[in-house]
Design an enzyme around this catalytic site. Structure first.
Site, mmCIF file in Angstrom:
data_model
loop_
_atom_site.group_PDB
_atom_site.id
_atom_site.type_symbol
_atom_site.label_atom_id
_atom_site.label_comp_id
_atom_site.label_asym_id
_atom_site.label_seq_id
_atom_site.Cartn_x
_atom_site.Cartn_y
_atom_site.Cartn_z
ATOM 1 N N GLY A 246 -25.831 0.054 -12.266
ATOM 2 C CA GLY A 246 -24.855 -1.028 -12.174
ATOM 3 C C GLY A 246 -23.583 -0.579 -11.472
ATOM 4 O O GLY A 246 -22.967 -1.340 -10.732
ATOM 5 N N ARG A 247 -23.209 0.668 -11.704
ATOM 6 C CA ARG A 247 -21.945 1.152 -11.113
ATOM 7 C C ARG A 247 -22.046 1.270 -9.590
ATOM 8 O O ARG A 247 -21.034 1.136 -8.892
ATOM 9 C CB ARG A 247 -21.541 2.467 -11.784
ATOM 10 C CG ARG A 247 -21.053 2.208 -13.208
ATOM 11 C CD ARG A 247 -20.962 3.404 -14.111
ATOM 12 N NE ARG A 247 -20.672 2.939 -15.481
ATOM 13 C CZ ARG A 247 -20.804 3.665 -16.575
ATOM 14 N NH1 ARG A 247 -21.222 4.928 -16.494
ATOM 15 N NH2 ARG A 247 -20.524 3.162 -17.756
ATOM 16 N N TYR A 366 -14.915 -3.632 -15.579
ATOM 17 C CA TYR A 366 -16.282 -3.806 -16.098
ATOM 18 C C TYR A 366 -17.266 -2.729 -15.645
ATOM 19 O O TYR A 366 -16.989 -1.968 -14.750
ATOM 20 C CB TYR A 366 -16.833 -5.208 -15.912
ATOM 21 C CG TYR A 366 -16.821 -5.934 -14.604
ATOM 22 C CD1 TYR A 366 -16.921 -5.316 -13.380
ATOM 23 C CD2 TYR A 366 -16.763 -7.337 -14.628
ATOM 24 C CE1 TYR A 366 -16.952 -6.055 -12.205
ATOM 25 C CE2 TYR A 366 -16.785 -8.089 -13.461
ATOM 26 C CZ TYR A 366 -16.887 -7.441 -12.255
ATOM 27 O OH TYR A 366 -16.912 -8.167 -11.119
ATOM 28 N N GLU A 367 -18.367 -2.707 -16.357
ATOM 29 C CA GLU A 367 -19.433 -1.703 -16.192
ATOM 30 C C GLU A 367 -18.891 -0.272 -16.345
ATOM 31 O O GLU A 367 -19.258 0.646 -15.615
ATOM 32 C CB GLU A 367 -20.204 -1.950 -14.892
ATOM 33 C CG GLU A 367 -20.852 -3.335 -14.965
ATOM 34 C CD GLU A 367 -21.928 -3.620 -13.969
ATOM 35 O OE1 GLU A 367 -22.627 -2.679 -13.575
ATOM 36 O OE2 GLU A 367 -22.083 -4.795 -13.603
ATOM 37 N N GLY A 368 -17.972 -0.164 -17.309
ATOM 38 C CA GLY A 368 -17.311 1.103 -17.594
ATOM 39 C C GLY A 368 -15.954 1.126 -16.921
ATOM 40 O O GLY A 368 -15.873 1.131 -15.694
#
Ligand code: CAA
Length: 383
Positions: A246-247, A366-368
Site C-alpha cells: 500500500g505504501r 494514512y497507510e502509516g
C-alpha cells in the site's frame, strides 16, 4: 539499479491513463470534491476496470493485466495529477483490498474473488484501523470467535476507504486476544451478503473529499470459516505485508498530486505578468519551480525503486517506507509552493492547487503516518 527506459507496454499504459485522466476524470474533479461525490468516483473505478486497470499488477490467470507494481505506479502518477480522491480509492482497491487475497488467499478464494475484483465489477476495501488501534495496529479490540463453520465478528473499524460501496473488505480481528499480534486473523468479508455489518458514519474531511471513509460496526457479523485468509494468528503479518504494498501505492499517489500542482504552477508562472514580465522570469519564482521539480524527481525515483524492488522479488519493506515518506512530504511541500506561486488566486477555488494542497495533507498520515515510516526505517538501519 533499475532502468528508467520504459517498455512500449509501460509507455502505452502511461498514455492510456493520461488520456483517461484528461478526458474522463479531470472535467468533473472540482465538482466531485465540492459535493463529496464518492459515488461518481466509484463509477470512475468501474470505467477503469474496462480499461484493464483494476487488476494491473495481478496474474492474467485471475483476470489481472499480468503487469507489475512499476506499471501500477506509472498509472498512479498520471491519475493523481488530476484527482487524488479517485487515486486513493484506486490504490486501496489494488493494494489493500485485492492484494491480501492475491498474496495470501488459497486457490479457491483467489478463483472466487479475484476475477471480479480485477475486472472492476467488484470493489475492495481494507478494515484494519479501529478507534483505539491506529498507528498501534496491534491494539485491535475487534474479536472473531469460531462457532461451528462460521466466525462471529464483533467490533468497530474506522477510516475504511471505499467501505460503503465495497463488495469485499479484508477485515482483521482477534481470534486469540491473549497472544497479541499473534492472535490477529484476517477474513474476507462480503458486506453486501454477510449479515451483521453496518456503515454508521461517513467522515467529513478537508481533502480527498470525493472518496469515502466509513466507520463500520460489526455486530455478530457471520463470516464463513472458509473465508479465513491465511491461517489463524497470521493476520498481523498479512496486514503489515499488505501495507508495504500500500505504501508504494500511496507514494505514487503523492508523486501524482505533486506533479499535477507543479505543472499547473509552471504554466501559470509562464503566463502571469507582474513587474512587466512573466513571473517565471523572476528568479524567486524560477528557483521555487526548480526546487519543486527537484523534489518530484527524487520522490519519483524512490517510488520507482520501491515498485521495481517488489516486481523483482527483492525486499521492499524499507524502499516502500522511504518512498512513502519522501513522496508524501514532497506532495505537501510542492502543493504548498504551487499555491504560493499563484498567490491570492491560488487560495481560491478558481484553480485546482488549493484542492491539491488539501489532498496532499492526508498522504502524510494514512497507510502509516510518516512518523511510523521513520520507525520502520530506523528499526531497519539500527538493527
Ligand atoms: N511484513 C511482514 N511481517 C512484519 C512486517 C512486515 N512489513 N512488519 C512487522 N512484521 C512482523 C514482525 O516480524 C513480527 O513478527 P514476529 O512476532 O514473528 O517476530 C510482528 O509482525 C510484530 O512486529 P512488530 O513487533 O514490529 O509490531 P509492532 O506492534 O511494534 O508494530 C508498526 C509495528 C510498524 C508500528 C505497525 O503497527 C504499523 O505499521 N503501524 C501503522 C499501521 C498503519 O499503517 N495503518 C494504516 C491503516 S490503512 C489506512 O490508512 C486506511 C485507508 O483506507 C487508506
Amino acid at each position: 539499479m533499475y532502468s528508467l527506459k520504459f517498455t512500449e507496454e509501460q509507455e502505452r499504459i502511461c498514455q492510456m491513463v493520461k488520456d483517461f485522466s484528461l478526458n474522463e476524470v479531470a472535467p468533473g474533479s472540482k465538482e466531485r470534491d465540492i459535493n463529496g461525490d464518492f459515488l461518481a468516483t466509484r463509477d470512475l473505478l468501474k470505467k477503469m476496470g474496462k480499461l484493464g486497470l483494476m487488476g494491473i499488477p495481478y496474474d492474467k490467470k485471475y483476470g489481472g493485466a499480468g503487469l507489475g507494481y512499476l506499471e501500477y505506479a506509472l498509472a498512479g502518477f498520471e491519475l493523481n495529477k488530476v484527482d487524488a480522491s479517485l487515486g486513493i480509492s484506486y490504490s486501496v482497491h489494488i493494494s489493500l483490498g485485492t492484494g491480501p487475497i492475491y498474496n495470501f488467499g488459497n486457490e479457491e478464494q483467489k478463483q472466487k474473488y479475484l476475477p471480479k475484483l480485477c475486472s472492476g465489477e467488484h470493489i475492495a476495501a481494507f478494515g484494519l484501523t479501529e478507534p483505539c488501534a491506529g498507528s498501534d495496529a496491534s491494539a485491535s479490540q475487534c474479536t472473531a470467535v469460531k462457532k461451528g463453520n462460521k466466525y462471529i465478528l464483533n467490533g468497530t473499524k474506522c477510516f475504511t476507504t471505499n467501505g460503503e460501496f465495497a463488495d469485499v473488505i479484508v477485515v482483521f480481528a482477534m481470534t486469540n486476544p491473549e497472544l497479541g499480534t499473534k492472535g490477529i486473523s484476517a477474513f474476507i468479508v462480503e458486506p453486501k451478503n454477510f449479515p451483521g455489518i453496518k456503515f454508521i458514519k461517513r467522515e467529513a474531511k478537508m481533502g480527498i473529499r470525493a472518496s469515502v471513509q466509513n466507520v463500520i460496526e460489526m455486530e455478530n457479523l457471520e463470516v464463513p470459516a472458509e473465508n479465513l485468509l491465511g491461517q489463524e494468528g497470521k493476520g498481523f503479518k498479512i496486514a503489515m505485508a499488505t501495507l508495504d504494498c500500500g505504501r508504494i501505492g500511496v507514494a505514487a499517489h503523492a508523486v501524482g498530486i505533486a506533479k499535477g500542482a507543479y505543472e499547473y504552477a509552471l504554466n501559470y508562472a509562464k503566463e502571469r505578468v507582474q513587474f512587466g514580465k512573466p513571473i517565471s522570469k523572476l528568479q524567486v519564482i524560477a528557483f521555487k519551480l526548480a526546487d519543486m521539480y527537484n523534489k518530484i524527481e527524487s520522490a519519483q525515483a524512490v517510488t520507482l525503486k520501491a515498485a521495481w524492488s517488489k516486481d523483482e522479488h527483492l525486499p521492499y519493506s524499507i524502499p516502500a517506507a522511504v518512498a512513502k515518506l519522501t513522496a508524501t512530504n514532497t506532495a505537501m511541500e510542492v502543493t504548498t509552493e504551487a499555491v504560493q506561486v499563484l498567490g491570492g488566486t491560488g487560495f481560491t477555488m478558481d484553480h485546482p492547487v488549493e484542492r491539491m494542497m488539501r489532498d496532499a495533507k492526508i498522504t502524510q498520515i494514512y497507510e502509516g503516518t510518516n512518523e511510523i515510516q521513520k520507525l520502520v526505517i530506523s528499526g531497519a538501519i539500527l538493527r
